[in-house]
Scaffold this motif. Structure first.
Motif, PDB file in Angstrom:
ATOM      1  N   ALA A  98       0.663  -1.286  -0.158  1.00 28.92           N
ATOM      2  CA  ALA A  98       0.390  -0.222  -0.342  1.00 28.92           C
ATOM      3  C   ALA A  98       1.182   1.172  -0.167  1.00 28.92           C
ATOM      4  O   ALA A  98       0.658   2.620   0.211  1.00 28.92           O
ATOM      5  CB  ALA A  98      -0.776   0.064   1.100  1.00 28.92           C
ATOM      6  N   GLU A  99       2.166   1.224   0.431  1.00 28.59           N
ATOM      7  CA  GLU A  99       2.987   2.402   0.430  1.00 28.59           C
ATOM      8  C   GLU A  99       3.589   2.370  -0.921  1.00 28.59           C
ATOM      9  O   GLU A  99       4.720   3.006  -1.450  1.00 28.59           O
ATOM     10  CB  GLU A  99       4.265   2.040   1.444  1.00 28.59           C
ATOM     11  N   GLY A 100       3.065   1.673  -2.236  1.00 26.26           N
ATOM     12  CA  GLY A 100       3.555   2.028  -3.320  1.00 26.26           C
ATOM     13  C   GLY A 100       4.359   0.806  -3.630  1.00 26.26           C
ATOM     14  O   GLY A 100       5.183   0.935  -5.075  1.00 26.26           O
ATOM     15  N   LEU A 101       4.839  -0.010  -3.026  1.00 29.15           N
ATOM     16  CA  LEU A 101       6.395  -0.804  -3.892  1.00 29.15           C
ATOM     17  C   LEU A 101       5.601  -2.178  -4.388  1.00 29.15           C
ATOM     18  O   LEU A 101       4.107  -2.350  -3.817  1.00 29.15           O
ATOM     19  CB  LEU A 101       7.163  -1.185  -2.315  1.00 29.15           C
ATOM     20  N   SER A 102       6.157  -2.523  -4.741  1.00 26.07           N
ATOM     21  CA  SER A 102       6.086  -4.051  -5.657  1.00 26.07           C
ATOM     22  C   SER A 102       7.007  -4.846  -5.461  1.00 26.07           C
ATOM     23  O   SER A 102       8.012  -4.204  -5.738  1.00 26.07           O
ATOM     24  CB  SER A 102       4.886  -3.817  -7.102  1.00 26.07           C
ATOM     25  N   THR A 103       6.725  -6.345  -6.178  1.00 26.71           N
ATOM     26  CA  THR A 103       7.903  -6.847  -6.232  1.00 26.71           C
ATOM     27  C   THR A 103       7.504  -8.221  -7.973  1.00 26.71           C
ATOM     28  O   THR A 103       6.224  -8.969  -7.122  1.00 26.71           O
ATOM     29  CB  THR A 103       8.475  -7.964  -5.181  1.00 26.71           C
ATOM     30  N   CYS A 123      10.509 -10.738   2.014  1.00 30.93           N
ATOM     31  CA  CYS A 123      12.033 -10.567   2.435  1.00 30.93           C
ATOM     32  C   CYS A 123      12.781  -8.779   1.135  1.00 30.93           C
ATOM     33  O   CYS A 123      12.789  -8.157   1.563  1.00 30.93           O
ATOM     34  CB  CYS A 123      13.076 -11.429   2.065  1.00 30.93           C
ATOM     35  N   ASP A 124      12.444  -8.899  -0.305  1.00 25.89           N
ATOM     36  CA  ASP A 124      12.244  -7.901  -1.062  1.00 25.89           C
ATOM     37  C   ASP A 124      11.545  -7.098  -0.667  1.00 25.89           C
ATOM     38  O   ASP A 124      11.964  -6.021  -1.017  1.00 25.89           O
ATOM     39  CB  ASP A 124      11.810  -8.497  -2.675  1.00 25.89           C
ATOM     40  N   LEU A 125      10.671  -7.370  -0.715  1.00 29.79           N
ATOM     41  CA  LEU A 125       9.604  -6.398  -0.094  1.00 29.79           C
ATOM     42  C   LEU A 125       9.932  -5.456   1.205  1.00 29.79           C
ATOM     43  O   LEU A 125      10.170  -4.023   1.389  1.00 29.79           O
ATOM     44  CB  LEU A 125       7.903  -6.567  -0.151  1.00 29.79           C
ATOM     45  N   ARG A 126      10.341  -5.683   2.240  1.00 23.86           N
ATOM     46  CA  ARG A 126      11.134  -5.591   3.288  1.00 23.86           C
ATOM     47  C   ARG A 126      12.100  -4.573   2.893  1.00 23.86           C
ATOM     48  O   ARG A 126      12.922  -3.661   3.942  1.00 23.86           O
ATOM     49  CB  ARG A 126      10.985  -6.624   4.762  1.00 23.86           C
ATOM     50  N   GLU A 161      15.065   0.433   2.143  1.00 22.98           N
ATOM     51  CA  GLU A 161      15.605   1.371   1.076  1.00 22.98           C
ATOM     52  C   GLU A 161      14.411   2.589   1.068  1.00 22.98           C
ATOM     53  O   GLU A 161      15.692   3.807   1.429  1.00 22.98           O
ATOM     54  CB  GLU A 161      16.051   0.621  -0.029  1.00 22.98           C
ATOM     55  N   LEU A 162      13.784   2.555   0.719  1.00 22.80           N
ATOM     56  CA  LEU A 162      13.292   3.634   0.807  1.00 22.80           C
ATOM     57  C   LEU A 162      13.283   4.921   1.720  1.00 22.80           C
ATOM     58  O   LEU A 162      12.986   5.889   1.232  1.00 22.80           O
ATOM     59  CB  LEU A 162      11.755   3.222   0.593  1.00 22.80           C
ATOM     60  N   TRP A 163      12.749   3.862   3.209  1.00 24.41           N
ATOM     61  CA  TRP A 163      12.957   4.883   4.081  1.00 24.41           C
ATOM     62  C   TRP A 163      13.923   5.204   4.461  1.00 24.41           C
ATOM     63  O   TRP A 163      14.402   6.932   4.768  1.00 24.41           O
ATOM     64  CB  TRP A 163      12.907   3.731   5.253  1.00 24.41           C
ATOM     65  N   GLU A 164      15.424   5.091   3.914  1.00 20.99           N
ATOM     66  CA  GLU A 164      16.867   5.654   4.369  1.00 20.99           C
ATOM     67  C   GLU A 164      17.458   6.163   3.373  1.00 20.99           C
ATOM     68  O   GLU A 164      18.164   7.103   3.743  1.00 20.99           O
ATOM     69  CB  GLU A 164      17.676   4.039   4.121  1.00 20.99           C
ATOM     70  N   SER A 165      16.413   6.272   1.899  1.00 20.20           N
ATOM     71  CA  SER A 165      16.839   6.996   1.234  1.00 20.20           C
ATOM     72  C   SER A 165      15.991   8.785   0.904  1.00 20.20           C
ATOM     73  O   SER A 165      16.521  10.036   0.539  1.00 20.20           O
ATOM     74  CB  SER A 165      16.497   6.671  -0.506  1.00 20.20           C
ATOM     75  N   GLY A 224      16.392   9.918   4.422  1.00 18.36           N
ATOM     76  CA  GLY A 224      17.168  10.013   5.304  1.00 18.36           C
ATOM     77  C   GLY A 224      16.911  10.099   6.212  1.00 18.36           C
ATOM     78  O   GLY A 224      17.418  10.392   7.266  1.00 18.36           O
ATOM     79  N   GLY A 225      15.528   8.657   6.888  1.00 13.27           N
ATOM     80  CA  GLY A 225      15.034   7.908   7.732  1.00 13.27           C
ATOM     81  C   GLY A 225      16.041   6.906   8.786  1.00 13.27           C
ATOM     82  O   GLY A 225      17.065   6.113   7.513  1.00 13.27           O
ATOM     83  N   ASP A 226      16.324   7.200  10.182  1.00 18.11           N
ATOM     84  CA  ASP A 226      17.284   6.066  10.325  1.00 18.11           C
ATOM     85  C   ASP A 226      16.577   5.024  10.987  1.00 18.11           C
ATOM     86  O   ASP A 226      15.272   4.582  11.566  1.00 18.11           O
ATOM     87  CB  ASP A 226      17.191   7.013  11.818  1.00 18.11           C
ATOM     88  N   TRP A 227      16.392   3.420  10.313  1.00 17.24           N
ATOM     89  CA  TRP A 227      15.773   3.203   9.986  1.00 17.24           C
ATOM     90  C   TRP A 227      16.281   2.203  11.288  1.00 17.24           C
ATOM     91  O   TRP A 227      15.392   0.789  12.268  1.00 17.24           O
ATOM     92  CB  TRP A 227      16.604   1.814   8.637  1.00 17.24           C
ATOM     93  N   GLU A 228      17.372   2.144  11.827  1.00 13.34           N
ATOM     94  CA  GLU A 228      17.874   1.625  13.002  1.00 13.34           C
ATOM     95  C   GLU A 228      17.414   1.682  14.236  1.00 13.34           C
ATOM     96  O   GLU A 228      16.544   0.534  15.495  1.00 13.34           O
ATOM     97  CB  GLU A 228      19.374   1.437  13.256  1.00 13.34           C
ATOM     98  N   SER A 229      17.171   2.540  13.911  1.00 18.31           N
ATOM     99  CA  SER A 229      16.048   3.208  15.671  1.00 18.31           C
ATOM    100  C   SER A 229      14.670   2.254  15.956  1.00 18.31           C
ATOM    101  O   SER A 229      14.449   2.465  16.308  1.00 18.31           O
ATOM    102  CB  SER A 229      16.792   4.282  15.928  1.00 18.31           C
ATOM    103  N   ASN A 230      14.056   2.497  14.098  1.00 13.28           N
ATOM    104  CA  ASN A 230      12.720   1.728  14.598  1.00 13.28           C
ATOM    105  C   ASN A 230      11.747   2.726  15.220  1.00 13.28           C
ATOM    106  O   ASN A 230      11.343   3.054  16.680  1.00 13.28           O
ATOM    107  CB  ASN A 230      12.777   0.619  15.390  1.00 13.28           C
ATOM    108  N   PRO A 231      11.957   3.978  14.826  1.00 15.02           N
ATOM    109  CA  PRO A 231      11.210   5.512  15.206  1.00 15.02           C
ATOM    110  C   PRO A 231      10.126   5.049  15.371  1.00 15.02           C
ATOM    111  O   PRO A 231       9.077   4.363  14.227  1.00 15.02           O
ATOM    112  CB  PRO A 231      11.664   6.272  14.681  1.00 15.02           C
ATOM    113  N   TRP A 232       8.692   5.569  16.425  1.00 12.66           N
ATOM    114  CA  TRP A 232       7.719   5.527  15.812  1.00 12.66           C
ATOM    115  C   TRP A 232       6.961   7.111  14.584  1.00 12.66           C
ATOM    116  O   TRP A 232       8.011   7.313  14.887  1.00 12.66           O
ATOM    117  CB  TRP A 232       7.026   6.070  17.488  1.00 12.66           C
TER     118      TRP A 232
END
Length: 285
Positions: free
Chosen positions: A238-243, A252-255, A260-264, A266-274
């Motif tokens: 629903a975020e617009g991604l597909s495989t 696994c590919d979608l995640r 990659e989309l979140w980090e592109s 400038g988001g921090d993936w590792e901190s698992n933000p709210w």
């Protein structure tokens, strides 16, 4: 000499019993000095209040036209236009993130706290025995920068004003000329993009897009607070991604794509933000 009478636009007591008042000229109950007010316009003697009352009232905007701006990149705009993207995730403000309380003697149901609405007088908090229950209450009562269910959004995207440039813009050969061009319709390197470069035209960033240039309006269908990693496969799609991979490798590919989309951005993936997960549907103005 008697004090001036200011016209009261509102007055009363809040739930804590504290008196509040505000006048047409801008005075509130927070001033260090005392002032007198009246609810009758003809009794007001403050010149600034009288001048404010003489101004014609601003026209009320119909509910169907009220909207808040939201920014999207070119690929996400294309996904919205294609009907593939129906949800977006945006970071919670720092003051709204659920936090563990340090008071040792507080009741268990108040173990976690999150500011649901930040207001000097009417602000309130959401509580919970666990972090998740606090987030659930925040979802129910919390204020978001983009509004609540049934409210509208208007999309800001990369754009260009073609008025006076002499460059024609037709999204399709049969469509009429349009005043605005949009970067999502002319990806970098495309023929239309190169043609505009030949005329010395430049794309303008989405943050500077005026309301009248907007072509996409959305209606919020659901809002909830959750952790970034809690997203489901259905929500990633629903975020617009597909495989195009096999079902075994699709998750696994979608995640991976979602990370990659979140980090592109400038988001921090590792901190698992709210984040606020905002579901929407496209509507006609």
């Amino acid at each position: 000499m008697p004090r001036k009478l200011h016209y009261l636009t509102s007055s009363g007591q809040d739930i804590s019993g504290e008196y509040y008042a505000s006048s047409a000229c801008g005075f509130t109950g927070d001033e260090d000095f005392e002032w007198d007010g009246t609810h009758k316009k003809e009794n007001a003697t403050c010149k600034r209040c009288i001048a404010a009352l003489a101004k014609p009232p601003e026209p009320r905007v119909p509910f169907s036209e009220r909207a808040r701006p939201i920014l999207f990149s070119g690929p996400m705009v294309r996904a919205i236009l294609d009907g593939k993207k129906t949800v977006t995730r945006r970071l919670l403000p720092t003051w709204q993130i659920p936090k563990k309380r340090s008071e040792p003697d507080c009741e268990p149901r108040f173990n976690w706290i999150a500011i649901a609405q930040k207001h000097p007088r009417w602000g309130f908090a959401a509580f919970g025995e666990t972090e998740q229950t606090c987030a659930d209450e925040l979802t129910m009562y919390g204020e978001t920068p983009y509004g609540r269910r049934w409210e509208r959004l208007w999309v800001r995207e990369t754009w260009m004003d073609l008025r006076g440039t002499g460059v024609e813009h037709r999204p399709t050969p049969d469509s009429p000329l349009q005043r605005y061009a949009y970067g999502a319709d002319s990806p970098p390197g495309s023929a239309s993009d190169e043609a505009r470069k030949d005329f010395g035209l430049k794309w303008r960033p989405s943050i500077h897009m005026p309301r009248e240039a907007c072509r996409i309006r959305l209606e919020i269908t659901d809002v909830r607070a959750e952790r970034l990693h809690d997203i489901t496969v259905e929500q990633i799609i629903a975020e617009g991604l597909s495989t195009n991979l096999r079902e075994y490798d699709a998750e696994c590919d979608l995640r991976r794509q979602w990370r990659e989309l979140w980090e592109s951005t400038g988001g921090d993936w590792e901190s698992n933000p709210w984040v606020w997960a905002i579901s929407f549907k496209r509507v006609t103005p």
